[in-house]
Design an enzyme around this catalytic site. Structure first.
Site, PDB file in Angstrom:
ATOM      1  N   LYS A  83      58.251  34.796  43.096  1.00 37.35           N
ATOM      2  CA  LYS A  83      59.360  35.706  43.371  1.00 37.35           C
ATOM      3  C   LYS A  83      60.586  34.969  43.880  1.00 37.35           C
ATOM      4  O   LYS A  83      60.480  34.043  44.690  1.00 37.35           O
ATOM      5  CB  LYS A  83      58.942  36.718  44.457  1.00 37.35           C
ATOM      6  CG  LYS A  83      57.909  37.729  44.012  1.00 37.35           C
ATOM      7  CD  LYS A  83      57.660  38.709  45.150  1.00 37.35           C
ATOM      8  CE  LYS A  83      56.404  39.556  44.955  1.00 37.35           C
ATOM      9  NZ  LYS A  83      56.483  40.502  43.861  1.00 37.35           N
ATOM     10  N   GLY A 155      53.280  46.892  49.661  1.00 35.51           N
ATOM     11  CA  GLY A 155      52.635  46.609  50.942  1.00 35.51           C
ATOM     12  C   GLY A 155      52.181  47.831  51.702  1.00 35.51           C
ATOM     13  O   GLY A 155      51.806  47.748  52.868  1.00 35.51           O
ATOM     14  N   GLY A 237      49.247  43.726  44.759  1.00 36.73           N
ATOM     15  CA  GLY A 237      49.775  42.820  45.769  1.00 36.73           C
ATOM     16  C   GLY A 237      48.792  42.670  46.900  1.00 36.73           C
ATOM     17  O   GLY A 237      47.806  41.938  46.817  1.00 36.73           O
TER      18      GLY A 237
END
Lengths: 296, 192
Positions: A83, A155, A237
């Site tokens: 990223k 998240g 993630g």
């Protein structure tokens, strides 16, 4: 024989096509990358911290230390993604120079530019970008993104935003396909979308690049849900390495993605996985804690 | 009617289906061993070969495909790797074509490329898209080499198997698929 052409649309978009039906997993070191690869991940995203830890840490989140990315690249044979901050030309160039296979211009990191995204056609490396609706997806495709993903709310382990973004894009694509051609320019104005990209979507009958689900996928059923809603594949993630048993979770999420419409199988593979990552109710987050509104 | 299966683990499944249907074949996305009885040929699509191998193993398709000796197969990119009898540095997968392949032999994604490629048995040059592509390092003499890029072997044929390092499914060029379909139909004809 004619000369080889590198970095073309076909080569970049084609790379994303090869990821379809697969799971891309966030990893923070070589050991996690090996676990992800063994579980059947089609690619790994090398990070310094997974999104849920970025939330906890606060402060400015930046591109990962190149050492981590290199370690991961050395450890696995599947493609390695990394990223960069939105609009951070130098981070993107650094990742490209390292030979990273795919760059995520990501709202998970703190944006470097609140007005301009990268002009992604200028790079040999392909890019993936997040989108909440068709306007945002089309702007990123116009800039050269070779893959789109939902932003979701990273998240959180909460699928609600990813569902919202996927449904929104799908509904807007359907609407665009049913319009008569003289309505398209006005739709482009209303969506803030490049007209040419909307015309390409009409021609193809779908987005001209693959559209993955990301942001909040925590269980095999979450992955199956996103595939059912039309995702071409999923990013997971924090969902894997924040789960009680990452190996089992990783394998189960991969299998649920392949066989996303076989519910008996998903029931079976969901048994006894242990605790999923602890989730967050998106509504309890303060506005400045939300990641999806970053970028435009 | 000819029915061609497309292995449905992951990767460019939809694209192969589109090309085969454009050539008039029926298609079936293959996800279980029962599907194999219904097809005349099988396409192994591009995708991530490591991931595909894991899935074939875990979902019980590896052994039946290895044991199968009648089904013509066409592998593109990851599919070519699956068909080789030897893979440099890794375990071989379906072991159909006596050759050794080298994975990611042209480099990483930033080195991926497209080129107009002459292919033996196909009249016009083929639009060839190479993505983190493998090369065939060596072949047994029985294997026919169909195409090379700067002396690296990128397309082969052996018996009822065809394989290429590139992705015809990402273009509108139907010639490689037509080549495979002709082979499948010739084999059907032989049997009847």
């Amino acid at each position: 024989m004619e000369k080889r052409q590198v970095g073309t649309d076909k080569v970049k978009r084609g790379m994303a096509e090869m990821q379809k039906g697969g799971v891309i997993m966030d990893v923070i070191n070589a050991e996690q990358a090996k676990i992800a690869e063994a579980a059947g991940a089609v690619a790994v995203m090398a990070l310094e911290r997974v999104p849920s830890d970025i939330r906890k840490m606060g402060g400015v989140a930046r591109m990962a230390d190149p050492t981590i990315i290199e370690d991961v690249m050395g450890a696995v044979s599947v493609p390695v993604m990394a990223k960069c901050r939105i609009g951070h030309i130098a981070e993107a160039r650094v990742l490209e120079s390292m030979g990273v296979d795919f760059i995520d211009e990501s709202e998970v990191l703190t944006p470097a530019d609140e007005e301009f995204h990268l002009y992604k056609r200028d790079y040999k490396a392909p890019f993936v970008c997040g989108a909440r609706d068709l306007g945002e997806a089309s702007r990123r495709i116009g800039e050269g993104a070779a893959m789109i993903r939902t932003k979701g709310e990273p998240g959180t382990g909460n699928i609600v935003e990813a569902v919202r973004h996927m449904r929104t894009v799908q509904a807007q694509v359907k609407r665009l396909l049913s319009m008569s051609i003289d309505e398209v320019m006005t739709e482009a104005r209303d969506l803030g979308a490049p007209f040419e990209v909307l015309m390409q979507i009409r021609e193809a009958g779908r987005l001209p690049v693959v559209n993955f689900a990301a942001g909040g996928i925590a269980t095999p059923a979450d992955a199956a849900l996103m595939m059912h809603l039309g995702a071409d594949g999923v990013f997971v993630g924090s969902g894997i390495f924040k789960a009680e048993n990452p190996e089992k979770f990783a394998r189960a999420i991969v299998e649920a993605t392949t066989y996303h419409d076989d519910y008996e199988r998903i029931a079976h593979l969901s048994k006894g996985l242990g605790e999923a990552m602890k989730g967050l109710d998106v509504r309890t987050l303060k506005e400045e804690e939300l990641m999806a509104p970053r970028g435009w | 009617m000819t029915t061609i299966g497309v292995l449905g683990m992951q990767g460019a499944i939809r694209e192969h289906v589109r090309m085969l249907e454009a050539l008039g074949a029926d298609t079936l996305v293959v996800r279980s061993i029962d599907d194999l009885a219904q097809i005349d040929g099988l396409v192994l699509p591009g995708g991530e070969s490591t991931a595909m191998r894991r899935l074939l193993d875990r979902y019980g398709l590896l052994e039946p495909l290895r044991a199968n000796t009648d089904l013509p197969m066409f592998g593109t990119c990851a599919g070519l790797i699956l068909l080789a009898t030897e893979v440099e540095g890794y375990d071989a997968h379906l072991r159909k074509i006596p050759m050794t392949v080298k994975r990611n032999a042209f480099g990483r994604q930033v080195d991926s490329f497209e080129v107009e490629l002459p292919v033996k048995g196909i009249e016009a040059p083929v639009e060839a898209v190479f993505i983190r592509a493998p090369q065939v390092a060596t072949v047994e003499p029985v294997v026919e080499v169909l195409a090379e890029v700067e002396e690296a072997i990128v397309a082969v044929r052996y018996d009822k198997y065809v394989a290429c390092s590139f992705h015809p499914e990402l273009t509108d060029d139907l010639s490689m698929h037509r080549y495979f379909l002709d082979l499948v139909e010739a084999k059907k004809h032989q049997l009847t």
